[in-house]
Motif scaffolding. Structure first.
Motif, short mmCIF file in Angstrom:
data_model
loop_
_atom_site.label_atom_id
_atom_site.label_comp_id
_atom_site.label_asym_id
_atom_site.label_seq_id
_atom_site.Cartn_x
_atom_site.Cartn_y
_atom_site.Cartn_z
N LYS A 63 0.87 -1.18 0.00
CA LYS A 63 0.00 0.00 0.00
C LYS A 63 0.90 1.23 0.00
O LYS A 63 1.73 1.41 0.89
N THR A 65 0.84 5.39 -0.07
CA THR A 65 -0.01 6.55 0.16
C THR A 65 0.79 7.81 -0.14
O THR A 65 1.89 7.98 0.39
N THR A 67 0.63 11.76 0.32
CA THR A 67 -0.07 12.82 1.05
C THR A 67 0.55 14.16 0.70
O THR A 67 1.75 14.37 0.90
N ARG A 75 -3.80 10.18 -1.31
CA ARG A 75 -4.29 9.21 -2.31
C ARG A 75 -3.53 7.91 -2.10
O ARG A 75 -2.33 7.93 -1.82
N ASP A 76 -4.23 6.79 -2.27
CA ASP A 76 -3.63 5.47 -2.08
C ASP A 76 -3.59 4.70 -3.39
O ASP A 76 -4.44 4.89 -4.26
N THR A 77 -2.63 3.81 -3.47
CA THR A 77 -2.57 2.84 -4.55
C THR A 77 -1.83 1.62 -4.01
O THR A 77 -1.35 1.63 -2.89
N LYS A 78 -1.76 0.58 -4.81
CA LYS A 78 -1.00 -0.62 -4.45
C LYS A 78 -0.01 -0.93 -5.55
O LYS A 78 -0.26 -0.65 -6.72
N TYR A 85 4.38 1.26 -8.88
CA TYR A 85 3.23 2.06 -8.50
C TYR A 85 3.28 3.37 -9.28
O TYR A 85 4.33 3.78 -9.76
#
Length: 115
Positions: A63, A65, A67, A75-78, A85
């Motif tokens: 994960k 993130t 900021t 915002r998050d992504t994997k 990413y």
């Protein structure tokens, strides 16, 4: 100047059949390319990278993130199976990137994003 859909279809059909002379075809192609380039402009930046452990092995399903330090918006992504990413269309600014995966210590890095 507004062109009706039927007029566009007739021009397209003429291009496909080869009924237009080269000068008209070149101008039409230039217009299509320019309109594509104009619509492809963006105002945001991007942050991308690859996550790996200390041995260099890539890590999937991490994960990540991002900021924005000025606004606090996150915002998050994997990461994918290759450890990659990407964050697209981020407002310009400084970001704190945190990397979270079970069994690993959370890592935080600062990153500048510009267009």
């Amino acid at each position: 100047m507004k062109i009706s859909p039927s007029r566009v279809w007739r021009i397209f059909h003429a291009v496909v059949k080869g009924d237009l002379d080269d000068a008209v075809a070149r101008r039409l192609s230039l217009c299509l390319v320019c309109s594509t380039l104009v619509s492809a402009q963006s105002t945001g930046g991007r942050i991308l990278g690859r996550v790996a452990d200390s041995s260099g092995a890539v890590l999937g399903d991490v994960k990540v993130t991002a900021t924005n330090e000025a606004t606090g918006i996150a915002r998050d992504t994997k990461t994918n199976t290759s450890g990659d990413y990407v964050f697209l269309e981020l407002p310009v600014g400084t970001y704190a990137l945190s990397f979270d995966l079970s069994g690993f210590k959370t890592n935080v890095r600062r990153m500048w994003c510009w267009t």
